[in-house]
Motif scaffolding. Sequence first.
Motif, mmCIF file in Angstrom:
data_model
loop_
_atom_site.group_PDB
_atom_site.id
_atom_site.type_symbol
_atom_site.label_atom_id
_atom_site.label_comp_id
_atom_site.label_asym_id
_atom_site.label_seq_id
_atom_site.Cartn_x
_atom_site.Cartn_y
_atom_site.Cartn_z
ATOM 1 N N VAL D 220 0.836 -1.203 0.000
ATOM 2 C CA VAL D 220 0.000 0.000 0.000
ATOM 3 C C VAL D 220 0.872 1.255 0.000
ATOM 4 O O VAL D 220 0.505 2.279 -0.581
ATOM 5 N N LEU D 250 -0.602 -3.908 -6.410
ATOM 6 C CA LEU D 250 -1.455 -4.382 -5.307
ATOM 7 C C LEU D 250 -1.607 -5.901 -5.321
ATOM 8 O O LEU D 250 -1.709 -6.534 -4.276
ATOM 9 N N MET D 256 -4.452 -13.211 -1.235
ATOM 10 C CA MET D 256 -4.792 -12.203 -0.234
ATOM 11 C C MET D 256 -4.154 -12.553 1.102
ATOM 12 O O MET D 256 -3.695 -11.664 1.816
ATOM 13 N N GLU D 257 -4.077 -13.841 1.459
ATOM 14 C CA GLU D 257 -3.473 -14.162 2.753
ATOM 15 C C GLU D 257 -1.996 -13.825 2.798
ATOM 16 O O GLU D 257 -1.383 -13.843 3.864
ATOM 17 N N TYR D 258 -1.391 -13.524 1.658
ATOM 18 C CA TYR D 258 -0.004 -13.056 1.653
ATOM 19 C C TYR D 258 0.074 -11.538 1.589
ATOM 20 O O TYR D 258 1.134 -10.988 1.341
ATOM 21 N N GLY D 259 -1.066 -10.851 1.743
ATOM 22 C CA GLY D 259 -1.019 -9.411 1.897
ATOM 23 C C GLY D 259 -1.459 -8.596 0.703
ATOM 24 O O GLY D 259 -1.442 -7.370 0.763
ATOM 25 N N PRO D 261 -4.306 -6.951 -1.267
ATOM 26 C CA PRO D 261 -5.728 -6.684 -1.027
ATOM 27 C C PRO D 261 -6.623 -7.169 -2.166
ATOM 28 O O PRO D 261 -7.821 -7.310 -1.976
ATOM 29 N N VAL D 262 -6.060 -7.411 -3.334
ATOM 30 C CA VAL D 262 -6.807 -8.021 -4.445
ATOM 31 C C VAL D 262 -5.938 -9.089 -5.094
ATOM 32 O O VAL D 262 -4.708 -8.977 -5.107
ATOM 33 N N ARG D 263 -6.555 -10.137 -5.603
ATOM 34 C CA ARG D 263 -5.798 -11.149 -6.339
ATOM 35 C C ARG D 263 -5.604 -10.678 -7.784
ATOM 36 O O ARG D 263 -6.340 -9.798 -8.250
ATOM 37 N N MET E 256 -6.497 -11.164 6.387
ATOM 38 C CA MET E 256 -5.974 -10.814 5.077
ATOM 39 C C MET E 256 -6.765 -11.505 3.972
ATOM 40 O O MET E 256 -6.994 -10.935 2.913
ATOM 41 N N GLY E 259 -9.303 -9.479 2.478
ATOM 42 C CA GLY E 259 -8.967 -8.291 1.720
ATOM 43 C C GLY E 259 -8.252 -7.193 2.478
ATOM 44 O O GLY E 259 -7.937 -6.162 1.896
#
Lengths: 324, 324, 324, 324, 324, 324
Positions: D220, D250, D256-259, D261-263, E256, E259
């Motif tokens: 971010v 992003l 997402m579980e790796y940080g 916010p969108v795949r 996470m 999202g």
Amino acid sequence: MAKKLFDYQLDEAVDGFFLLKDSEVRIAKNGKKFLAINFQDTSGEISGKFWDASDQDVEHFQPGKVVHLKGKRENYQGNPQIKIQQMRLTQPGEPQDVQQFVEHAPMNTAAMEEELNQFVFEITEPNWNRIVRHLLAHFHDAFFSYPAAKKNHHAFAGGLAFHTLSILRLAKSVADEYPHVNRPLLYAGAILHDMGKTIEMSGPVSTTYTLAGNLVGHIVLIDEQIVKACQQLKIDDQAESVLILRHMILAHHGLMEYGSPVRPHVMEAEILHELDELDASIQMMQTSINHAEPGSFTERIFAMDGRNFYRPTHDDTKGELPSE
Amino acid sequence: MAKKLFDYQLDEAVDGFFLLKDSEVRIAKNGKKFLAINFQDTSGEISGKFWDASDQDVEHFQPGKVVHLKGKRENYQGNPQIKIQQMRLTQPGEPQDVQQFVEHAPMNTAAMEEELNQFVFEITEPNWNRIVRHLLAHFHDAFFSYPAAKKNHHAFAGGLAFHTLSILRLAKSVADEYPHVNRPLLYAGAILHDMGKTIEMSGPVSTTYTLAGNLVGHIVLIDEQIVKACQQLKIDDQAESVLILRHMILAHHGLMEYGSPVRPHVMEAEILHELDELDASIQMMQTSINHAEPGSFTERIFAMDGRNFYRPTHDDTKGELPSE
Amino acid sequence: MAKKLFDYQLDEAVDGFFLLKDSEVRIAKNGKKFLAINFQDTSGEISGKFWDASDQDVEHFQPGKVVHLKGKRENYQGNPQIKIQQMRLTQPGEPQDVQQFVEHAPMNTAAMEEELNQFVFEITEPNWNRIVRHLLAHFHDAFFSYPAAKKNHHAFAGGLAFHTLSILRLAKSVADEYPHVNRPLLYAGAILHDMGKTIEMSGPVSTTYTLAGNLVGHIVLIDEQIVKACQQLKIDDQAESVLILRHMILAHHGLMEYGSPVRPHVMEAEILHELDELDASIQMMQTSINHAEPGSFTERIFAMDGRNFYRPTHDDTKGELPSE
Amino acid sequence: MAKKLFDYQLDEAVDGFFLLKDSEVRIAKNGKKFLAINFQDTSGEISGKFWDASDQDVEHFQPGKVVHLKGKRENYQGNPQIKIQQMRLTQPGEPQDVQQFVEHAPMNTAAMEEELNQFVFEITEPNWNRIVRHLLAHFHDAFFSYPAAKKNHHAFAGGLAFHTLSILRLAKSVADEYPHVNRPLLYAGAILHDMGKTIEMSGPVSTTYTLAGNLVGHIVLIDEQIVKACQQLKIDDQAESVLILRHMILAHHGLMEYGSPVRPHVMEAEILHELDELDASIQMMQTSINHAEPGSFTERIFAMDGRNFYRPTHDDTKGELPSE
Amino acid sequence: MAKKLFDYQLDEAVDGFFLLKDSEVRIAKNGKKFLAINFQDTSGEISGKFWDASDQDVEHFQPGKVVHLKGKRENYQGNPQIKIQQMRLTQPGEPQDVQQFVEHAPMNTAAMEEELNQFVFEITEPNWNRIVRHLLAHFHDAFFSYPAAKKNHHAFAGGLAFHTLSILRLAKSVADEYPHVNRPLLYAGAILHDMGKTIEMSGPVSTTYTLAGNLVGHIVLIDEQIVKACQQLKIDDQAESVLILRHMILAHHGLMEYGSPVRPHVMEAEILHELDELDASIQMMQTSINHAEPGSFTERIFAMDGRNFYRPTHDDTKGELPSE
Amino acid sequence: MAKKLFDYQLDEAVDGFFLLKDSEVRIAKNGKKFLAINFQDTSGEISGKFWDASDQDVEHFQPGKVVHLKGKRENYQGNPQIKIQQMRLTQPGEPQDVQQFVEHAPMNTAAMEEELNQFVFEITEPNWNRIVRHLLAHFHDAFFSYPAAKKNHHAFAGGLAFHTLSILRLAKSVADEYPHVNRPLLYAGAILHDMGKTIEMSGPVSTTYTLAGNLVGHIVLIDEQIVKACQQLKIDDQAESVLILRHMILAHHGLMEYGSPVRPHVMEAEILHELDELDASIQMMQTSINHAEPGSFTERIFAMDGRNFYRPTHDDTKGELPSE
């Protein structure tokens, strides 16, 4: 008769002969060497530390040696340990045979082989019968001497054959109770399912994993032996019966994340998987419970999701029947 | 030149020759039979329904037949479909060659074979070179004609060889950039990694899974072929080089839950796994994007966790450089 | 003798008496009502649609009614179905007893009860024996008539008692093979483990879940019955033997995500859990395999992770032994 | 020339200059202070303990100091360590430049910058080109001096720029092989994807996470810099090209579980993610393999699911080609 | 007063004015077009099918139109639906205002704004206060008219502001009860947490996701607005207070995989996340329960792991207190 | 007034009276015994080691004893510890009351009981009211003296009642804000939800788990008490109101993997679960933050997924409002 390791009570003086199962050189906080030892006899293993080890000590006290030990049975953070007071190698005339100090299957090889043969006799499908007999002959010595696993369940000499026999007995009960089960298939799969461990592991003592074990794994290692056996026995390795037998072995870990490249898609493969788990878990629980006091919990068993098990105050609950 | 299926606009009249990829008899709400059809040509597939099918219609309009179709291109719940107005089998003099209607790899077999041989030439380790050449010869025809998968990525004739070539090209880039990578090992593993699909699948068209495919799976099926090849070529199948090569194939799905009995524990096995995923995912995304309008999202791709992908309004973004 | 539902071949004319297991009013695309029916007899269930149902038809053809049916055995998207040509309620003198059309356990109640009592006799711990006998008496009728589950395994009348008996037989084999297993505990747990289903489910036919079943669940429902039984029998419900028995029931689903508030922490609780799974999975696989053709795969079994199972071409593989 | 840390064999006397990477005061079992030290030079890091540390020792031997060390290379539980015999700070005339003791990227800054500029030149979309050049200028010094991570992969000075370059080279190969790939987008995303680490981490040496790093995260943090750059460059930050570029950054952690916010929902974003993983994993495996003996396994790599990797006996397998 | 959609009983004749929320052209089995419609008024939505739609019908009956409808309230597979008998567009003098047919927040904008301002007044930290007021002014109209989500919870006009207010009220209770909670921070985070939805979604009616919503997502979209606000208000965007406020928004999805690029690492961020879930789940449960009969279960709620909820027979359980 | 444990600064001399919370005999590297101690007073716990313990020392310094201690406040690997210089048991006239050294709920029992009774008064459903009052009376002493958990949240004397009260206050806020919530049900469930911990745990100090706690668990233990209460109070335990109340308790862990045999399927059960989590997490965060310095992160909290939390530099952010 000589006391076993687990016969000694807390704070009791220890005096006897034991096997050095592991003996690892480490450096103490004071900069001197010490030996981190696991003593073993047929009652189990207990650790101890040999402080201020000289170079000669390091050379003498190698794993696999039998020693005469004087010391004291103590407790360290809830686990038993031996405080070593005096330790020397055994001398002529004293016990030296390693086999007397390691755990064995509760049956001897001849008895296991005889019982196994009764099961082989009932494998009435010709391809399965020939493949099983061929591989049993080929891996005979290792199959009857190896453990079933490096640690966890049946981790003793002859454990592989004994684990196989236990599953066969359960398989017999299941086949007797559920008549649609294909008995020859279940027996053939049970006999072969872990035979690849004779290639995966280095041997019956001081067991390590071979390169083939690490890079290929025992499931695929025995699968390839079936294919090779087919070539030598002139069996079509694409025959349905052969594919199904191979599937029994490939699927026996039940889940792909446990190393089976396919999940069970034949009824007997699913049953073999469940019986394998059942025998392994009973053996692990029983071993742990044997070391726990009545009315207490065992240590946590890693291979059972870290669960511990309660040993009831009265194991034998054969009271009088109420006359209600 | 004749219009392709995907050339027709919404509500446009359709008139042309197409292959019946699937044609399934079903019963309508009014109790009469109809055919649920997938029409195919090299631009893709579109479905349609042939209502009130007589027994003769059912007999004629079998999968694999080429038909002349008149109808209209419509939309059904967001997907294209054909409203069938008239349909008949082709007559002498009209197109009948199934091969003209199925998708092919963008290179012909000869070109793929030639490029592949260049890579084989660089496999300088003798065992690997001999095993690869032996198996390439053995599975030659299937290897160059099969798809790489029943659906998902490279699901077209020649797709298996083309997918293999794409990975080899990526492998070359990686070996050029990272000098410690073992190039012969990476090439040998790449060539063999999916060759078991020639046993797992029934053939290049109307592909289904074989019993061996269902019960053993393509990973283990090719592994056994390596073992057999070793026997024929008098190569020791316990040699480190052979174990490592087998590991490349066994581990290439990356995770055990995806069917690899072991995870990658050799650097080149990890790289092969990642390049396999990279090529497969690019091919799947590109295929979907080709069917989407600029400025919209594709359909969800099942094999990519159900994600859809945005096709930007301007694919080619080669504007003028600013003179900042 | 009359043909059963699953005796009819594809496209064969159907003529016989069947039970309406389900009969649901729906509205067709043409706006008229139709009935979506499941016909049942002891060979299984097949669906059919009754078009253009009048209000009288809706009133007559209620679930639980026996009908005379004329029609044709067809196929719809891979599943068998009946095309209904004529259907009427049975008349006096024709079969009307619902019990003749539903599946039953393969043993009658008396035989099951007798065998069960042999096991109760071996529960030599007084508390367990009294609790088991008390609850068996209390839930006697439901226990011997309910299914073991609404669908999935043993979903037939008497299935609960039959499933319990199957586990007891397996438990006997295990206790015979592993002498440290507490046989009375294992038997007592096996008998009670699913008895809460008599409260969780509405009854042996047209089974639904009760509010208690939905909000409390059968595991806790039977646990509370044990506590109540203790009060009536003047047994201390904090006695170790009672806590262990309750643990057997509470833990028998094995994993908390499957509804057990605690995981097994007593050896016999783990064994009971594994035997429960073993019997349920064999019964599910056998039921599916019975409906599959030799040489094909069954439908996917939801409760076994959606796996399908291969029915080999030759179920009985009792060939001649090779004289190697 | 002076020996490096990893040049010393087991039990060999150590004598040389090294950097104190870490030096932590602890209290020994005997109540006295000691220093737990990590010695570093360009060959890697090895730990050692400085016993009985006086207050003056604690004050002198701070992290970042260069010392002259005499001792012995030993082993502690499988890991190398140094037994310290004598240690003092360096004196005038002896090595004192910290930069000589830390690992660097294998290219110097000028070379990296020149190669990077070639890629920037090919970003032909004006918005992307201007944003990339603006941020490269803004973060110039940190970008070329920071590591790519605190530990794990490319954890050396200049590692961030070098990791970026490696991905760009792979991106070039992919864009060459798959012509539909948007090359300018892939290059722009690759250059910016990890630039936020210059805000997330404290600096090139003794790296820690900043508060912004902990509470916002590098993904971010760089995204907001793109938005700010748009404001300064008068670019509409809602333009499709800007949204797509931001999406590249992003989504680059893939899950997402790796940080992220969108795949990834743009083809080039998925490719960037896979190339990022490929380069990071090769770098981690190569580093570990360099420290392992041929014919053995590396230590387990935490960031690769704890896997270890086998270093084959013969790394270079360029034998003679068989003349089959 | 006119009856609402959900006032009609099963089989009752329907006659009234309704909004066409959705109206989609499809092709029936007989090849003719029909419209799949969702009728809406403030009591909810019910579907219906308009058969044999002419081209003019398709043109007239667009989503957003108000119609006069005659028909019958029926049931289709457990869900209510309308059988359409007659349908026409409204004429002058009849209801035509779309706003009368859509659900609204239970408070009007002015009341919500006034209550919100009370909370803003208590944000005593100057940076937070100024940022919140700046963004509230900037997104004023959308903030008070948008729904909180496209479906699931608070999917009605004004739902975003109403959801925000509900959280603020809960936040007040928490701050009153736990004195260490930083009240201004909790209020500022609550007001901004979902404001990015005004950029993510297209508008208050017929809501779809924007490209920015799909590629960036509402969490990052509002984060960037805070950064921009700082620039305009001359606030240092690296100040601790700003980083913490941004963290409140970034972390508010809690996990996470839902999202949030970072998990909550500030106490108030964790509280905001839990209050957000609490309000959303109560609103979803309440909406479903309102449509269920007493003594029955609701439909399954997708966003609550597919759970259904029991509506007790007596909602209001205010009986007499026992005089025990 | 005497200094508390956490009042001492690093390296400050310690001199005061403290409780020995734990005192465990271990064996040092030099073979001598030492005591691993946790000192406690109302400010928290700090560890220390008592070296060279004689047998008399071991006998004297038992857990639960109050000692006079002289030593020094040090740091060991980031955690505070006490270096013991002198330690003796307290003498007559010195502090000896254990209660002065353990943490208590911030309210006394009488105040908690009075507030609780206000909530009981609002449980207007007769069954619920009677059951709650019955069980409150039955478990009165334990309920007001036990901690809410052995460690984690509210692990202090009176913690169970205080945690219950905190949830009740939150429940009141929720019931005030959402009028459809069934207030009596929510209050009754809140009061009973953790009452089973009085059976699960051994007592208010030196808390361990009972056998019933380990084998049955507090959720089922209180459920059975409700059933027993019904018998004593002549309430039908199959009444809907009783089933719903039991569901409140059974479901309050939210997920089955956390030990609830059923997930929440009643709105108030879901709310109770969320409020339970909210109060527990606030209490855990607050406790950790109290021990952290402003501007730093707390230690990781195991029960909150191992997260640590940032304590801002300025806890109290009540600045001046800007006059924008």
